[in-house]
Design an enzyme around this catalytic site. Structure first.
Site, PDB file in Angstrom:
ATOM      1  N   SER A 116       0.334  64.209 -45.190  1.00 42.47           N
ATOM      2  CA  SER A 116      -0.567  65.251 -45.696  1.00 42.47           C
ATOM      3  C   SER A 116      -0.638  65.187 -47.221  1.00 42.47           C
ATOM      4  O   SER A 116      -1.072  64.181 -47.776  1.00 42.47           O
ATOM      5  CB  SER A 116      -0.097  66.619 -45.193  1.00 42.47           C
ATOM      6  OG  SER A 116      -1.014  67.623 -45.550  1.00 42.47           O
ATOM      7  N   THR A 117      -0.187  66.238 -47.917  1.00 43.50           N
ATOM      8  CA  THR A 117      -0.310  66.290 -49.378  1.00 43.50           C
ATOM      9  C   THR A 117       0.372  65.084 -50.025  1.00 43.50           C
ATOM     10  O   THR A 117       1.534  64.819 -49.771  1.00 43.50           O
ATOM     11  CB  THR A 117       0.330  67.581 -49.917  1.00 43.50           C
ATOM     12  OG1 THR A 117      -0.096  68.680 -49.119  1.00 43.50           O
ATOM     13  CG2 THR A 117      -0.054  67.818 -51.369  1.00 43.50           C
ATOM     14  N   HIS A 124      -4.101  64.810 -43.077  1.00 46.11           N
ATOM     15  CA  HIS A 124      -4.798  66.093 -43.164  1.00 46.11           C
ATOM     16  C   HIS A 124      -5.850  66.044 -44.273  1.00 46.11           C
ATOM     17  O   HIS A 124      -5.518  66.015 -45.451  1.00 46.11           O
ATOM     18  CB  HIS A 124      -3.808  67.232 -43.448  1.00 46.11           C
ATOM     19  CG  HIS A 124      -2.810  67.429 -42.341  1.00 46.11           C
ATOM     20  ND1 HIS A 124      -1.554  67.959 -42.550  1.00 46.11           N
ATOM     21  CD2 HIS A 124      -2.876  67.165 -41.011  1.00 46.11           C
ATOM     22  CE1 HIS A 124      -0.911  68.014 -41.402  1.00 46.11           C
ATOM     23  NE2 HIS A 124      -1.691  67.535 -40.450  1.00 46.11           N
ATOM     24  N   MET A 171       3.144  69.150 -46.715  1.00 47.31           N
ATOM     25  CA  MET A 171       3.688  70.487 -46.568  1.00 47.31           C
ATOM     26  C   MET A 171       3.701  70.907 -45.103  1.00 47.31           C
ATOM     27  O   MET A 171       2.837  70.512 -44.334  1.00 47.31           O
ATOM     28  CB  MET A 171       2.853  71.482 -47.373  1.00 47.31           C
ATOM     29  CG  MET A 171       3.460  72.870 -47.436  1.00 47.31           C
ATOM     30  SD  MET A 171       2.420  74.013 -48.358  1.00 47.31           S
ATOM     31  CE  MET A 171       3.499  75.418 -48.488  1.00 47.31           C
ATOM     32  N   ASP A 228       4.071  69.955 -39.334  1.00 49.06           N
ATOM     33  CA  ASP A 228       3.305  69.173 -38.369  1.00 49.06           C
ATOM     34  C   ASP A 228       3.987  67.812 -38.207  1.00 49.06           C
ATOM     35  O   ASP A 228       4.229  67.112 -39.195  1.00 49.06           O
ATOM     36  CB  ASP A 228       1.864  68.999 -38.859  1.00 49.06           C
ATOM     37  CG  ASP A 228       0.943  68.414 -37.790  1.00 49.06           C
ATOM     38  OD1 ASP A 228       1.311  68.452 -36.604  1.00 49.06           O
ATOM     39  OD2 ASP A 228      -0.141  67.928 -38.148  1.00 49.06           O
TER      40      ASP A 228
END
Length: 347
Positions: free
Chosen positions: A168-169, A195, A289, A292
């Site tokens: 993600s991030t 994401h 973050m 998941d």
């Protein structure tokens, strides 16, 4: 979180500045300390107000968002969330990630309606995530040049038939470092959940494809899963697998399940991989973050598969890997620069 995140909102639309400020003020942990109508004004306010996070429009007069990011990277990097419309700024948004933006939120096209408030929760969560990113690690990843693709491992008894990744991030930058290190004749397929807002995953897959010897594509429905191909799950749909009567595996894109925090979800990808490939799955959970991937990692482990997590020392946000590690599901904790060799060793 127990500290207040100080945010500077940068957008040439007075209406959007007002709306974003209103959205962010719904969180008691966020304070909008100022607004700017272009990059030039934002530069002055960054020095003056020392914000923790910027929300940034890309198309603005005098100094656009991309130029602002490039200038701040040299002067005073600030974790930045891009707030833009994919159809207008898709390629520019990817350039912004390359210039140091940590994430982006898709701005609704119908701006002068209540629909604009639909992104409130997403924006608040991403601002909070941005406030805890390691800019040092992000700068390291962006400043690194991935080594040339390695020679493929000598394959004896192959342990893995599929590699699945959740990120993600900080993900776009980390994948741009990692994936080019995998050789063109990789003996397994790779599937990735990253994401991203709707409208960006295909652009990102195309860009990643340009710098890799592997073929990188946004996943389509009902396509055979082939060695040497990297599938990026499309934003807005879960990526799953189905084994056909003849033994071949094809992709399945679905909106269900509806109750996941993210769509696509790392958990859904990992669970499907475990159900179809059993013990011959390697799951890799990287910077991001939240949690998941934790449930999905449990599915892979219960099927006899293997889980790698990215080490805290290289994560932009040590959230997703931490949740897997602390649940006792990680077989190996690996820094980003050692991840490609570790993956190849599993083949």
């Amino acid at each position: 979180m127990d500290r207040v995140v100080r945010v500077l909102v940068v957008d040439d639309s007075a209406y959007i500045r007002k709306v974003v400020k209103k959205m962010l003020s719904r969180s008691p942990f966020i304070e909008v300390v100022g607004t700017a109508r272009d990059g030039q004004e934002a530069l002055e306010l960054v020095e003056q107000l020392q914000p923790d996070v910027l929300t940034l429009d890309l198309i603005m007069p005098n100094m656009d968002g991309l130029e602002l990011l490039q200038t701040l990277r040299l002067r005073r990097p600030v974790p930045t969330i891009i707030l833009s419309i994919a159809s207008e700024t898709g390629e520019m948004a990817l350039e912004a990630l390359a210039a140091g933006a940590v994430d982006f939120v898709q701005k609704p096209t119908a701006l002068a309606t209540e629909k604009v408030f639909d992104i409130t929760e997403e924006l608040i969560q991403k601002v909070k995530a941005a406030s805890v990113v390691s800019l040092t690690n992000l700068q390291k990843v962006m400043g690194s040049v991935a080594p040339a693709p390695m020679a493929p491992s000598v394959i004896g008894s192959k342990k893995v038939d599929l590699v699945v990744m959740g990120i993600s991030t900080g993900g776009p930058q980390a994948l741009s470092f990692l994936i080019p290190q995998l050789p063109a004749d990789l003996s397994v397929p790779v599937a990735i959940v990253l994401h991203m807002p709707v409208g960006y995953t295909e652009l990102y897959a195309n860009r990643l494809n340009e710098i890799c010897s592997l073929k990188v594509v946004e996943a389509k429905d009902g396509v055979p899963v082939c060695p040497g191909v990297v599938l990026v799950a499309p934003a807005g749909r879960h990526l799953k697998f189905v084994r056909q009567p003849d033994g071949t595996v094809v992709t399945l894109l679905e909106a269900r399940p509806f109750d996941t925090l993210h769509r696509p979800s790392v958990d859904v990808l990992f669970q499907s991989a475990a159900e179809v490939y059993g013990e011959r799955v390697l799951g890799v959970v990287m910077t991001g973050m939240g949690s998941d991937g934790k449930q999905g990692a449990a599915w892979i482990k219960s099927a006899g598969g293997t889980i790698f997590t990215e080490a805290e020392e290289t994560c932009v946000v040590y959230g997703m890997p931490r949740s897997v590690f602390e649940a006792g599901l990680s077989d190996q904790v690996i820094p980003l620069e050692q991840m490609a060799p570790a993956i190849l060793d599993m083949l």
